[in-house]
Structures are given as C-alpha cells and as structure tokens.
Write an enzyme that holds these catalytic residues in place. Structure first.
Site, PDB file in Angstrom:
ATOM      1  N   ARG A   1      -0.557  -9.469  13.433  1.00 11.24           N
ATOM      2  CA  ARG A   1      -0.996  -8.563  12.407  1.00 11.24           C
ATOM      3  C   ARG A   1      -1.794  -9.262  11.391  1.00 11.24           C
ATOM      4  O   ARG A   1      -2.984  -8.847  10.890  1.00 11.24           O
ATOM      5  CB  ARG A   1       0.179  -7.770  11.890  1.00 11.24           C
ATOM      6  CG  ARG A   1       0.688  -6.630  12.767  1.00 11.24           C
ATOM      7  CD  ARG A   1       2.150  -6.069  12.683  1.00 11.24           C
ATOM      8  NE  ARG A   1       2.165  -5.374  11.294  1.00 11.24           N
ATOM      9  CZ  ARG A   1       3.315  -5.511  10.594  1.00 11.24           C
ATOM     10  NH1 ARG A   1       4.341  -6.172  10.757  1.00 11.24           N
ATOM     11  NH2 ARG A   1       3.358  -4.493   9.663  1.00 11.24           N
TER      12      ARG A   1
ATOM     13  N   LYS B   1       0.851  -1.142  -0.018  1.00  5.98           N
ATOM     14  CA  LYS B   1       0.088  -0.029  -0.034  1.00  5.98           C
ATOM     15  C   LYS B   1       1.045   1.485  -0.085  1.00  5.98           C
ATOM     16  O   LYS B   1       0.729   2.367  -0.766  1.00  5.98           O
ATOM     17  CB  LYS B   1      -0.843  -0.037   1.179  1.00  5.98           C
ATOM     18  CG  LYS B   1      -1.811  -1.291   1.230  1.00  5.98           C
ATOM     19  CD  LYS B   1      -2.815  -1.171   2.307  1.00  5.98           C
ATOM     20  CE  LYS B   1      -2.118  -1.612   3.777  1.00  5.98           C
ATOM     21  NZ  LYS B   1      -1.443  -2.735   4.018  1.00  5.98           N
TER      22      LYS B   1
ATOM     23  N   ARG C   1      11.308  -1.921  10.956  1.00  3.41           N
ATOM     24  CA  ARG C   1      10.323  -1.487  12.011  1.00  3.41           C
ATOM     25  C   ARG C   1      10.228  -2.664  13.103  1.00  3.41           C
ATOM     26  O   ARG C   1      10.484  -3.893  12.586  1.00  3.41           O
ATOM     27  CB  ARG C   1       8.889  -1.362  11.227  1.00  3.41           C
ATOM     28  CG  ARG C   1       8.548  -0.308  10.510  1.00  3.41           C
ATOM     29  CD  ARG C   1       7.269  -0.188   9.776  1.00  3.41           C
ATOM     30  NE  ARG C   1       6.218  -0.752  10.292  1.00  3.41           N
ATOM     31  CZ  ARG C   1       4.964  -0.743   9.726  1.00  3.41           C
ATOM     32  NH1 ARG C   1       4.789  -0.286   8.501  1.00  3.41           N
ATOM     33  NH2 ARG C   1       3.925  -1.108  10.041  1.00  3.41           N
TER      34      ARG C   1
ATOM     35  N   ARG D   1      -9.885  -0.020   8.979  1.00  2.00           N
ATOM     36  CA  ARG D   1      -9.146  -1.045   9.294  1.00  2.00           C
ATOM     37  C   ARG D   1     -10.379  -2.162  10.008  1.00  2.00           C
ATOM     38  O   ARG D   1     -10.007  -3.119  10.287  1.00  2.00           O
ATOM     39  CB  ARG D   1      -8.030  -1.040  10.209  1.00  2.00           C
ATOM     40  CG  ARG D   1      -6.878  -1.271   9.339  1.00  2.00           C
ATOM     41  CD  ARG D   1      -5.652  -1.165  10.666  1.00  2.00           C
ATOM     42  NE  ARG D   1      -4.368  -1.777  10.362  1.00  2.00           N
ATOM     43  CZ  ARG D   1      -3.235  -1.207   9.743  1.00  2.00           C
ATOM     44  NH1 ARG D   1      -3.267  -0.198   9.245  1.00  2.00           N
ATOM     45  NH2 ARG D   1      -2.096  -1.918   9.495  1.00  2.00           N
TER      46      ARG D   1
ATOM     47  N   ARG E   1      11.258  -5.674   4.720  1.00  2.00           N
ATOM     48  CA  ARG E   1      11.179  -4.282   4.630  1.00  2.00           C
ATOM     49  C   ARG E   1      12.025  -3.512   5.509  1.00  2.00           C
ATOM     50  O   ARG E   1      12.487  -3.859   6.678  1.00  2.00           O
ATOM     51  CB  ARG E   1       9.697  -3.991   4.929  1.00  2.00           C
ATOM     52  CG  ARG E   1       9.655  -2.464   5.214  1.00  2.00           C
ATOM     53  CD  ARG E   1       8.157  -2.092   5.207  1.00  2.00           C
ATOM     54  NE  ARG E   1       7.215  -2.509   5.984  1.00  2.00           N
ATOM     55  CZ  ARG E   1       5.981  -2.668   6.359  1.00  2.00           C
ATOM     56  NH1 ARG E   1       5.140  -2.012   5.453  1.00  2.00           N
ATOM     57  NH2 ARG E   1       5.307  -3.096   7.430  1.00  2.00           N
TER      58      ARG E   1
HETATM   59  P1  ADP Z   1       2.225  -1.956   3.192  1.00  2.74           P
HETATM   60  O1  ADP Z   1       2.018  -0.516   3.083  1.00  2.74           O
HETATM   61  O2  ADP Z   1       0.827  -2.507   2.348  1.00  2.74           O
HETATM   62  O3  ADP Z   1       2.300  -2.497   4.689  1.00  2.74           O
HETATM   63  P2  ADP Z   1       4.966  -1.582   1.979  1.00  2.74           P
HETATM   64  O4  ADP Z   1       4.493  -0.620   0.664  1.00  2.74           O
HETATM   65  O5  ADP Z   1       5.536  -1.208   3.159  1.00  2.74           O
HETATM   66  O6  ADP Z   1       3.360  -2.501   2.408  1.00  2.74           O
HETATM   67  O7  ADP Z   1       5.667  -2.702   1.469  1.00  2.74           O
HETATM   68  C1  ADP Z   1       6.374  -3.798   1.990  1.00  2.74           C
HETATM   69  C2  ADP Z   1       7.554  -4.293   1.561  1.00  2.74           C
HETATM   70  O8  ADP Z   1       7.491  -4.710   0.307  1.00  2.74           O
HETATM   71  C3  ADP Z   1       8.588  -3.031   1.118  1.00  2.74           C
HETATM   72  O9  ADP Z   1       9.945  -3.427   1.644  1.00  2.74           O
HETATM   73  C4  ADP Z   1       8.416  -2.893  -0.162  1.00  2.74           C
HETATM   74  O10 ADP Z   1       9.514  -2.447  -0.887  1.00  2.74           O
HETATM   75  C5  ADP Z   1       8.018  -4.085  -0.644  1.00  2.74           C
HETATM   76  N1  ADP Z   1       7.162  -4.275  -2.010  1.00  2.74           N
HETATM   77  C6  ADP Z   1       6.071  -3.561  -1.713  1.00  2.74           C
HETATM   78  N2  ADP Z   1       5.349  -3.658  -3.046  1.00  2.74           N
HETATM   79  C7  ADP Z   1       6.046  -4.603  -3.695  1.00  2.74           C
HETATM   80  C8  ADP Z   1       5.825  -5.348  -4.968  1.00  2.74           C
HETATM   81  N3  ADP Z   1       4.733  -5.046  -5.774  1.00  2.74           N
HETATM   82  N4  ADP Z   1       6.856  -6.093  -5.360  1.00  2.74           N
HETATM   83  C9  ADP Z   1       8.036  -6.314  -4.713  1.00  2.74           C
HETATM   84  N5  ADP Z   1       8.266  -5.580  -3.551  1.00  2.74           N
HETATM   85  C10 ADP Z   1       7.260  -4.843  -2.938  1.00  2.74           C
HETATM   86  P1  AMP Z   2       0.701   0.303   9.307  1.00  2.00           P
HETATM   87  O1  AMP Z   2       1.991   1.048   9.166  1.00  2.00           O
HETATM   88  O2  AMP Z   2      -0.597   0.503   8.466  1.00  2.00           O
HETATM   89  O3  AMP Z   2       1.059  -1.198   8.960  1.00  2.00           O
HETATM   90  O4  AMP Z   2       0.197   0.332  10.923  1.00  2.00           O
HETATM   91  C1  AMP Z   2       1.015  -0.276  11.743  1.00  2.00           C
HETATM   92  C2  AMP Z   2       0.270  -0.076  13.170  1.00  2.00           C
HETATM   93  O5  AMP Z   2      -0.399   0.977  13.277  1.00  2.00           O
HETATM   94  C3  AMP Z   2      -0.549  -1.228  13.229  1.00  2.00           C
HETATM   95  O6  AMP Z   2      -0.443  -2.730  13.312  1.00  2.00           O
HETATM   96  C4  AMP Z   2      -1.813  -0.838  14.231  1.00  2.00           C
HETATM   97  O7  AMP Z   2      -1.331  -1.061  15.609  1.00  2.00           O
HETATM   98  C5  AMP Z   2      -1.846   0.635  13.888  1.00  2.00           C
HETATM   99  N1  AMP Z   2      -2.769   1.263  12.950  1.00  2.00           N
HETATM  100  C6  AMP Z   2      -2.611   2.054  12.037  1.00  2.00           C
HETATM  101  N2  AMP Z   2      -3.755   2.421  11.234  1.00  2.00           N
HETATM  102  C7  AMP Z   2      -4.531   1.864  12.065  1.00  2.00           C
HETATM  103  C8  AMP Z   2      -6.257   1.879  12.121  1.00  2.00           C
HETATM  104  N3  AMP Z   2      -6.691   2.433  11.168  1.00  2.00           N
HETATM  105  N4  AMP Z   2      -6.988   1.202  13.130  1.00  2.00           N
HETATM  106  C9  AMP Z   2      -6.145   0.776  14.322  1.00  2.00           C
HETATM  107  N5  AMP Z   2      -4.766   0.592  14.422  1.00  2.00           N
HETATM  108  C10 AMP Z   2      -4.219   1.120  13.352  1.00  2.00           C
END
Ligand code: ADP
Ligand code: AMP
Length: 215
Positions: free
Chosen positions: A172, A13, A161, A89, A128
C-alpha cells in the site's frame, strides 16, 4: 465546506474526518469504508474489489469513480458539504472528480494533505483496530477500547483489517508513493492545498486545520 483528505494510509484521514464531521457538520465519504461494506455484504461489487483490497492494490479507476459519481448525483452532498477520504487516489480520479464537481457547479475548496512520517504510519497501521459495526477507530496500545474486543460506542466487535499486516502495508505504501502522491502537486497547482503535520495528536491536527479554514 467541500474538501478532500490526502495522505498515506494511516496518516489519520478517517480519525480526523470523525472529528471534523462533528465540528463542521459535513458528510464523511470514505471509499475504503464503502468498498469494505460491499465486501461484507458479498455484493457483486464487493466480490469484484476483494482481490485488490486484500493485496493492497488499487481498485480500477472507473469502478471507484462511478461510485463517487453516483453518490454526488443521488445526494445533495455538493450543497451540504463533504470530506472525501481515500478518493481521489490517482491523477485520473482527481481529474474525473473535477469534472463531476464542475457539472454540479460546486468546485472543491480544499485539499488537506496530512503529512506523516513512515515510522509513525507503520505503528498506526499495525496497531489499528476497527469496530465491525459502526467503524469506530481504536489503536493498540495508544487508544484501546475500555473492554477488550468490544466497541465503546456501540458494543460491536472490534477487528483488525485484513490489509493491516506488514506485507500488505508495504504494497500500500509503494502504491501510495507511485500513484497517489503525485496528486498533491495537482492540487498545489490549483492553489487548494493545505498541508498539516499529521504526526501530531489528532486533536491538535484538528485545531490547526480549523484555524487554516478560518472556522
Ligand atoms: P487513515 O484513514 O489515514 O488510513 P486512520 O484514521 O484509520 O488512518 O488512523 C490509523 C490509526 O492511527 C488508527 O488506529 C488511529 O486510531 C490512529 N491515529 C490516527 N491519527 C492519529 C494521531 N494523530 N495520533 C495518534 N494516532 C492516530
Ligand atoms: P482505505 O480504507 O482508504 O485504506 O482503502 C482500502 C483499500 O480500498 C485500498 O487499499 C484500495 O484497495 C481500495 N480503495 C479505496 N479507495 C480507493 C480509490 N479511490 N481508488 C482505488 N482503490 C481504492
């Protein structure tokens, strides 16, 4: 354009939002990023949400919804366009978002569902890495920075993270399946859902979406 990005943790995302932000010129609002920033600055809100984030549980609905409500009330987001990432969420958050947007007279246009398989998600989350300063995303081994530990974009420090460890990832994913997945049907029923195969390369995902949007 006014949209929410749905999908499990690690579906891409944030990565996609980074690409679409440039293409579409709309804001990227990530509740996870906002909450981590509060934690970094040790604010009362940051201290309140720390325990949830570190264990992979959801922050209570009213806390996050208030945050989003404030964002929409204080900014012209609804007019200029946005991508919400990580919100809603829960079904309650989705309903509350509808109410907030109804007040503004600018309903959501699309709910983009990034469909991704479990083995891909686990590899993405465990690999990541994030820039502490600008939030740029990296992946070990697929997208490492040019210099180890240093962000290509701003020279900031790259870190992993705290919730990207195997145990918290499992929590999660369970939380996602139980609380977040049901909202896909919520948006499907509203005729707003756009589904895309997010196991694909992120540029390919972006290309498919731009076509779906007719942009
Ligand atoms: P989300 O926001 O859904 O938690 P992220 O955008 O942070 O996911 O992506 C998680 C990890 O996967 C990051 O290290 C990113 O560089 C990698 N990643 C995201 N999308 C892709 C993709 N389409 N192909 C390969 N790696 C990806
Ligand atoms: P994310 O960066 O989206 O993976 O979110 C990291 C963490 O933030 C999650 O595991 C939750 O603990 C908290 N969080 C983020 N967005 C929300 C939401 N909309 N509702 C509840 N918790 C959230």
């Amino acid at each position: 354009m006014r949209l929410v990005l749905l999908g499990p943790p690690g579906a891409g995302k944030g990565t996609l939002a980074g690409l679409l932000k440039e293409k579409l010129g709309i804001a990227h609002i990530s509740t996870g990023d906002i909450l981590r920033e509060e934690m970094k600055n040790n604010t009362p809100l940051g201290r309140e949400v720390k325990k949830y984030i570190e264990t992979g549980e959801l922050v209570p609905d009213q806390v996050v919804t208030k945050l989003i409500d404030n964002k929409f009330t204080r900014n012209d987001l609804a007019d200029k366009g946005y991508m919400l990432d990580g919100f809603p969420r829960t079904e309650q958050q989705a309903k509350d978002l509808d109410k907030i947007l109804q007040k503004l007279g600018k309903p959501l246009e699309y709910a983009v569902y990034l469909e991704s398989s479990l083995p891909v998600i686990i590899k993405r989350l465990t690999g990541r890495r994030v820039c502490r300063n600008c939030g740029a995303l990296y992946h070990i081994p697929n997208k490492p920075p040019k210099r180890k530990g240093i962000c290509d974009e701003c020279g900031g420090e790259i870190y992993q993270r705290a919730d990207d460890n195997e145990e918290t990832i499992k929590t999660r994913m369970d939380v996602y399946m139980q609380s977040t997945e049901p909202i896909i049907a919520f948006y499907q029923a509203q005729g707003k859902l756009k589904k895309v195969d997010a196991d694909k390369d992120s540029r390919e995902v972006q290309r498919i979406l731009m076509k779906l949007f007719g942009a």
